[in-house]
Design an enzyme around this catalytic site. Structure first.
Site, mmCIF file in Angstrom:
data_model
loop_
_atom_site.group_PDB
_atom_site.id
_atom_site.type_symbol
_atom_site.label_atom_id
_atom_site.label_comp_id
_atom_site.label_asym_id
_atom_site.label_seq_id
_atom_site.Cartn_x
_atom_site.Cartn_y
_atom_site.Cartn_z
ATOM 1 N N ASN A 7 0.859 -1.184 0.000
ATOM 2 C CA ASN A 7 0.000 0.000 0.000
ATOM 3 C C ASN A 7 0.899 1.239 0.000
ATOM 4 O O ASN A 7 1.456 1.609 1.036
ATOM 5 C CB ASN A 7 -0.891 -0.060 1.253
ATOM 6 N N ARG A 94 -2.787 -2.094 -3.263
ATOM 7 C CA ARG A 94 -3.930 -1.204 -3.072
ATOM 8 C C ARG A 94 -3.809 -0.093 -4.112
ATOM 9 O O ARG A 94 -2.782 0.582 -4.188
ATOM 10 C CB ARG A 94 -3.892 -0.603 -1.670
ATOM 11 N N HIS A 183 -12.830 3.778 0.170
ATOM 12 C CA HIS A 183 -12.846 2.823 1.287
ATOM 13 C C HIS A 183 -13.567 1.523 0.912
ATOM 14 O O HIS A 183 -14.026 0.784 1.793
ATOM 15 C CB HIS A 183 -13.597 3.396 2.519
ATOM 16 N N ARG A 244 -11.171 16.979 6.998
ATOM 17 C CA ARG A 244 -11.971 17.277 5.798
ATOM 18 C C ARG A 244 -13.388 17.696 6.173
ATOM 19 O O ARG A 244 -13.970 17.136 7.097
ATOM 20 C CB ARG A 244 -12.034 16.045 4.885
ATOM 21 N N GLU A 386 -8.188 -4.292 5.550
ATOM 22 C CA GLU A 386 -8.089 -4.129 4.103
ATOM 23 C C GLU A 386 -6.975 -5.006 3.532
ATOM 24 O O GLU A 386 -7.094 -5.530 2.427
ATOM 25 C CB GLU A 386 -7.852 -2.657 3.758
#
Ligand code: AMP
Length: 403
Positions: A7, A94, A183, A244, A386
């Site tokens: 990743n 990923r 996600h 965010r 993940e």
């Protein structure tokens, strides 16, 4: 089969080496990260399932050198877990953005890499380091199949009426402006685990999965398929996140840019780095700090109230589009750990059949039901994984190739 999961972020490489097989006793053999790539003070962290724990600094100018270092420690005669890089049978990467083209994981060839490169326009911060990682692994392990697992892929089933924005349609045609969602690997993983926990067929379940970490996204999953998700064209849309903003009236941007004479770059910084939890509270982007400050600080308490309020609105909306609801899953840093945030999200939703159990809700970082006996909707805490999902896709695709 030994599978390396990679990743790559702009200045990091996270990695995990897993031994996968047809049974359920898959194991993580080694894992860690290289951080501060291209920045002074680069370092590697490495842990194995034999209690080796190693950390070292060295200059790492790019992702290729980072991956060389990772392979060097994994094959080290003293602390390594394999003898030779050829013992890595496949690599799962990923990849953040797969655009409209990729709705499932795929074996990477020249054509696929070209398309991932084309998607960089949609994810300029994320796809380029993902591509660097793929190219480095292709060079270092030329015989190992390389598989791309996309954050956007799981949301490929969202219907057109949910992904088209109400702006001139030509911008969708010209620039691909639409909801993509992110996600996806996490939402897919926890939905699968939820079905197992509930002992139900995933294709018969209606779920809302709440990924609440530094980034936050909720997904409505009907019969195993994503039908809507809160992140959109970029990971900025939706709920309140660490830094965010999530949803806001788009006119606010124009107003602020004019009032404060801001460039697009400055506005981008405000929305992506200075908003959300840190923006409202003025304290920190970490909800642990906010929970600690809340009893004596109005803006900290306000931040927590806004997080819960907005989460309730999404749950209500997704309940409506699902038509019914079997379960809600909480995952990622906040979802797995914060009893307070889980409680405040669920409070008041009892008329919808959502009722949390105070004692069960004290659980942290492990799979558990946290609903009360009378709750119609099952409430679950499920730690996301993940890396495992990427390894599983890689394993299955490589198996199919060998058949
Ligand atoms: P992630 O992006 O999944 O690694 O999540 C990181 C975020 O999870 C941190 O920024 C914190 O806001 C949040 N977090 C982690 N542990 C806790 C906790 N015990 N209580 C509240 N929030 C937490």
């Amino acid at each position: 089969m030994n599978i390396l999961v990679v990743n790559c972020g702009s200045s990091t490489v996270k990695y995990e080496l897993l031994s996968m097989n047809d049974n359920t006793d898959n194991q993580v053999i080694a894992k860690g990260l290289v951080e501060r790539i291209g920045i002074p003070g680069s370092r590697l962290e490495y842990k194995t399932n034999h209690q080796v724990s190693y950390s070292k600094e060295r200059e790492v100018p790019n992702h290729r050198i980072a991956l060389e270092w990772i392979i060097e420690v994994m094959t080290d005669p003293e602390i390594g877990v394999i003898k030779d890089p050829s013992e890595i049978d496949a690599v799962g990467h990923r990849v953040v953005h797969g655009g409209e083209k990729f709705t499932a994981s795929i074996l990477i060839d020249d054509e696929v890499l070209k398309t991932i490169r084309a998607c960089s326009e949609l994810a300029p911060l994320h796809n380029p380091p993902n591509i660097s990682g793929i190219e480095a692994c292709q060079a270092l392990m030329p015989k190992a199949p390389q598989i791309a697992v996309f954050d956007t892929a799981f949301h490929g089933t969202i219907p057109e009426y949910a992904y088209i924005y109400a702006i001139p349609y030509e911008y969708y045609e010209k620039f691909g402006i639409r909801r993509y969602g992110f996600h996806g690997t996490s939402h897919r993983y926890v939905a699968g685990r939820a079905a197992k926990m509930m002992d139900k067929d995933p294709s018969k379940l209606r779920l809302i999965t709440c990924h609440m970490g530094s980034g936050v996204s909720f997904t409505a999953i009907k019969n195993g398929k994503s039908i809507d998700t809160s992140m959109g064209f970029t990971p900025l849309e939706g709920l309140v996140m660490g830094t965010r903003s999530g949803d806001l009236d788009p006119y606010i941007l124009l107003y602020l840019m004019e009032k404060e004479n801001l460039s697009t770059k400055e506005m981008d910084q405000i929305l992506n780095k200075k908003s959300g939890v840190v923006g409202i509270s003025g304290i920190s982007s970490d909800t642990r700090d906010i929970e600690a400050a809340a009893p004596t600080n109005h803006r900290a308490q306000l931040t927590l109230d806004i997080i819960a309020y907005r989460a309730k609105k999404y749950i209500g909306a997704y309940y409506a589009i699902l038509g019914d609801l079997d379960g809600i899953v909480f995952t990622a840093g906040i979802g797995e750990n914060s009893s307070y945030i889980r409680k405040t999200i669920c409070e008041g939703l009892e008329p919808l059949g959502i009722s949390i159990d105070k004692d069960k809700n004290t659980v942290r970082r492990r799979e558990a039901f946290i609903n009360s006996e009378q709750s119609k909707v099952k409430l679950m805490v499920i730690p996301t994984n993940e890396e495992f999902m990427i390894a599983l896709d890689t394993y299955q695709l490589v198996h199919d190739l060998e058949r």
